[in-house]
Design a protein around this motif. Structure first.
Motif, PDB file in Angstrom:
ATOM      1  N   ARG A 156       0.856  -1.179   0.000  1.00 20.22           N
ATOM      2  CA  ARG A 156       0.000   0.000   0.000  1.00 20.22           C
ATOM      3  C   ARG A 156       0.900   1.240   0.000  1.00 20.22           C
ATOM      4  N   THR A 171      -8.479  -2.276   4.266  1.00 18.79           N
ATOM      5  CA  THR A 171      -8.447  -2.559   5.696  1.00 18.79           C
ATOM      6  C   THR A 171      -7.226  -3.380   6.089  1.00 18.79           C
ATOM      7  N   ILE A 212      -1.025  -2.831   4.185  1.00 20.12           N
ATOM      8  CA  ILE A 212      -0.001  -2.263   5.056  1.00 20.12           C
ATOM      9  C   ILE A 212       0.797  -1.220   4.273  1.00 20.12           C
ATOM     10  N   ASP A 213       0.860  -0.008   4.824  1.00 22.17           N
ATOM     11  CA  ASP A 213       1.649   1.078   4.231  1.00 22.17           C
ATOM     12  C   ASP A 213       2.923   1.221   5.064  1.00 22.17           C
ATOM     13  N   ASP A 228       2.324   4.268  10.555  1.00 23.50           N
ATOM     14  CA  ASP A 228       1.130   5.081  10.736  1.00 23.50           C
ATOM     15  C   ASP A 228      -0.083   4.352  10.176  1.00 23.50           C
ATOM     16  N   ASN A 229      -1.189   4.455  10.881  1.00 23.21           N
ATOM     17  CA  ASN A 229      -2.461   3.929  10.403  1.00 23.21           C
ATOM     18  C   ASN A 229      -3.499   5.023  10.590  1.00 23.21           C
ATOM     19  N   HIS A 230      -3.568   5.932   9.619  1.00 26.75           N
ATOM     20  CA  HIS A 230      -4.506   7.055   9.663  1.00 26.75           C
ATOM     21  C   HIS A 230      -4.338   7.883  10.931  1.00 26.75           C
ATOM     22  N   ARG A 288       0.793   1.939  14.338  1.00 29.02           N
ATOM     23  CA  ARG A 288       0.616   0.549  13.916  1.00 29.02           C
ATOM     24  C   ARG A 288       1.959  -0.154  14.050  1.00 29.02           C
ATOM     25  N   ILE A 304       4.085  -3.261  12.964  1.00 34.59           N
ATOM     26  CA  ILE A 304       4.089  -4.148  11.799  1.00 34.59           C
ATOM     27  C   ILE A 304       5.258  -5.106  11.958  1.00 34.59           C
ATOM     28  N   SER A 339       0.128  -7.373  12.309  1.00 33.72           N
ATOM     29  CA  SER A 339       0.038  -5.941  12.588  1.00 33.72           C
ATOM     30  C   SER A 339      -0.869  -5.726  13.795  1.00 33.72           C
ATOM     31  N   ASP A 390      -2.813  -2.529  15.634  1.00 32.26           N
ATOM     32  CA  ASP A 390      -3.192  -1.112  15.604  1.00 32.26           C
ATOM     33  C   ASP A 390      -3.466  -0.629  17.000  1.00 32.26           C
ATOM     34  N   GLN A 410      -5.950   5.812  18.397  1.00 34.10           N
ATOM     35  CA  GLN A 410      -5.466   7.146  18.129  1.00 34.10           C
ATOM     36  C   GLN A 410      -5.387   7.938  19.419  1.00 34.10           C
TER      37      GLN A 410
END
Length: 162
Positions: free
Chosen positions: A46, A58, A61-62, A85-87, A91, A93, A155, A157, A160
């Protein structure tokens, strides 16, 4: 420990970035080889491939701007723990490479918690039937390269911050 087959980036080179062709060339490679590249490898791409390439975002993975936290290289296995980062949320990984036949030495500076140790871009290519290479370019200009046969991904999460 044997060195990987290629120690430079194939698609995300300075020349291809300057020409604006890096992502497009990588996408064409993936389209041409999609049936030979496992879903787990697609999952970590991603940000390197356009979002419409993924069935669901969903699970994607970025790794862009992720920071390497720990490395456990006990050939033929290599485990990398990144924080990404997850938005806007954190995260964790964990990438578990098995059947590793080559891995570049990992400079200690990549484990420093500073912007120069951020992963900038990465690419996964086919070395031969059922053997792959994952090259990662960091902000420090270091390139990490791993030749492997299988990839496991975990992963976690975190919520936030309030």
């Amino acid at each position: 420990m044997p060195q990987p087959t290629m120690l430079t980036m194939q698609f995300f080179t300075d020349e291809m970035f300057e020409a604006g062709t890096a992502h497009e060339s990588y996408l064409r490679y993936w389209i041409a080889n999609r049936k030979r590249l496992p879903n787990c490898i697609l999952r970590i791409n991603r940000g390197m491939l356009p979002d419409h390439f993924f069935t669901t975002l969903t699970d994607a993975i970025d790794l862009h701007d992720a920071r390497l936290q720990t490395v456990n290289a006990d050939l033929p296995n290599v485990a990398l723990h990144f924080q990404g980062d997850n938005h806007g949320a954190l995260r964790d990984i964990m990438l578990h490479y098995t059947g590793v036949t080559a891995c570049t030495p990992i400079p200690h500076r990549l484990l420093a918690d500073e912007p120069q140790s951020d992963l900038m871009c990465h690419e996964t290519t086919i070395v031969e039937v059922n053997k792959f290479n994952h090259r990662m370019l960091f902000a420090s200009s270091d390139i990490m390269s791993i030749d492997f046969t299988a990839l496991g991904i975990e992963s976690v999460d975190h919520p936030q911050p309030a």
